[in-house]
Design a protein around this motif. Sequence first.
Motif, PDB file in Angstrom:
ATOM      1  N   LEU A 294     -46.628  -6.686 -32.466  1.00  0.00           N
ATOM      2  CA  LEU A 294     -47.605  -5.867 -31.763  1.00  0.00           C
ATOM      3  C   LEU A 294     -47.006  -5.491 -30.410  1.00  0.00           C
ATOM      4  N   PHE A 295     -46.790  -4.192 -30.217  1.00  0.00           N
ATOM      5  CA  PHE A 295     -46.236  -3.684 -28.959  1.00  0.00           C
ATOM      6  C   PHE A 295     -47.391  -3.285 -28.047  1.00  0.00           C
ATOM      7  N   GLU A 296     -47.373  -3.793 -26.826  1.00  0.00           N
ATOM      8  CA  GLU A 296     -48.401  -3.469 -25.830  1.00  0.00           C
ATOM      9  C   GLU A 296     -47.736  -2.736 -24.671  1.00  0.00           C
ATOM     10  N   ALA A 297     -48.099  -1.467 -24.502  1.00  0.00           N
ATOM     11  CA  ALA A 297     -47.488  -0.641 -23.463  1.00  0.00           C
ATOM     12  C   ALA A 297     -48.556   0.218 -22.815  1.00  0.00           C
ATOM     13  N   GLY A 298     -48.611   0.181 -21.488  1.00  0.00           N
ATOM     14  CA  GLY A 298     -49.666   0.915 -20.796  1.00  0.00           C
ATOM     15  C   GLY A 298     -51.019   0.436 -21.274  1.00  0.00           C
TER      16      GLY A 298
ATOM     17  N   ALA B 268     -43.609   1.477 -16.281  1.00  0.00           N
ATOM     18  CA  ALA B 268     -44.111   1.343 -17.645  1.00  0.00           C
ATOM     19  C   ALA B 268     -43.968   2.682 -18.355  1.00  0.00           C
ATOM     20  N   PRO B 269     -43.756   2.663 -19.658  1.00  0.00           N
ATOM     21  CA  PRO B 269     -43.643   3.931 -20.388  1.00  0.00           C
ATOM     22  C   PRO B 269     -44.955   4.701 -20.346  1.00  0.00           C
ATOM     23  N   ILE B 270     -44.859   6.012 -20.404  1.00  0.00           N
ATOM     24  CA  ILE B 270     -46.064   6.846 -20.368  1.00  0.00           C
ATOM     25  C   ILE B 270     -46.348   7.482 -21.732  1.00  0.00           C
ATOM     26  N   THR B 271     -45.370   7.487 -22.609  1.00  0.00           N
ATOM     27  CA  THR B 271     -45.529   8.105 -23.929  1.00  0.00           C
ATOM     28  C   THR B 271     -44.793   7.279 -24.971  1.00  0.00           C
TER      29      THR B 271
END
Length: 442
Positions: free
Chosen positions: A318-322, A3-6
């Motif tokens: 809506l982007f959901e990341a981390g 998963a992306p961290i930033t």
Amino acid sequence: MPAPITAEIRAYQMGFGDCFLLTFLYDPADNLAARHILIDFGSTGMPDKTEVTLDAVAADIAQQCDGALDIVVATHRHKDHISGFATKTNGKGSGDVIRGLNPKRVIQPWTEAPQAPEGWAGPPDVSTAKAFADRTQSLAAMQAVAQSVVDRLDRESGFDPRWPLADRLRFIGEDNISNVSAVKNLMTMAGEDGKNNLYVFHGCDLDLADILPGVKVHVLGPPTLNQSASIKAYAKRSDDYWFQASGLAALAATDAVAADKKSMLFPKLKGRDTFRASRLPTEMRWVAERVNAAEADQMLGIVTALDSVMNNTSVILLFEAGSKKLLFPGDAQLENWSYALQSTMAPLLDDVDLYKVGHHGSLNATPKRMWERLKKRGEVGKPDRLQSIMSTMAGKHGGKGGAPTEVPRGPLVKELKAESTLHNTQDLKPADLCQLITIDLR
């Protein structure tokens, strides 16, 4: 799954327009390249002293992406969101640069589907989509009205330029004219066959896991007409708008924002070839004739209604990341939002971390019901306080004739500053290309 961290968001200086480059960065141990999403690219006017151009922005996007884009999102067809995608015959336009970045997907609202039949209400439900017919009549009809308005203004016998609302009429008209080059470029930049173009609607399954590892993308809008007919019209007044008491009185006293609640998204056009109105197809000539015959205030009411309908076709992503959520609603107005706010997807809004302010800060694109769902609002110093981004330019749109419709809307801006960390492109210096906002996703 990695998963992306930033997340990095570059809000480019577009004056009155939108252009955002969203970049997801991964842990070096995952051995994954950054992923880049371009959300809109257009303007209807830069600040007088700015040194920024569309070509300079396109060049910076290419540099930031190291020559490759993953996704392009065109939230809707207005000029201030897609003019940067236009190409030039010499192959050196800003749209040519973006095309050269070879995006893997292009995402647009379902209303842009190139073979949608006249009167099409969109996919019948959230799981299936029937075969399309030959062409889209709706957008062509809306843009025929806009073109007729501009043509009327350009005639020697057009309106007196001293009319207080002439500038506003021209602005709205020009924003709604079809940008043929940009539209065609968007249809093929992810592949000539169009198979990598995704035409989305509320609740559709947008699986981009192969392109955006560890990122979920939720589509909150627009609804199809089978889901909600509300996007065909707009409300002149609402408790969800950013009015003040005096503003309501001023609005009631002016015809500048006259609303037309008739269906304009998919008008049933009837041929009336007795008119010698224009170069339009026969079935659209009556549109130009009615515009030519309209008085100035009536014409402004017509194009204002069309402008709002086009805004209500905006994609809401809506982007959901981390552990974070990033909300990009284009220019979606209340009618588009209303369906999402009453749906099972509404709770997704409760813990949004970053909000791209709708429609450059207009009075009706950040409904109060939506704003109040964003629980990370709060005073300075609140942990994980909501961040907001607004791309705008004061004095370009609205607020004429005493109406409380200036963009950005004063009471909304005051609220954004009080309850979130606001990043405003108006604060950029003339030479600044963009603001950079960095978010830790862990």
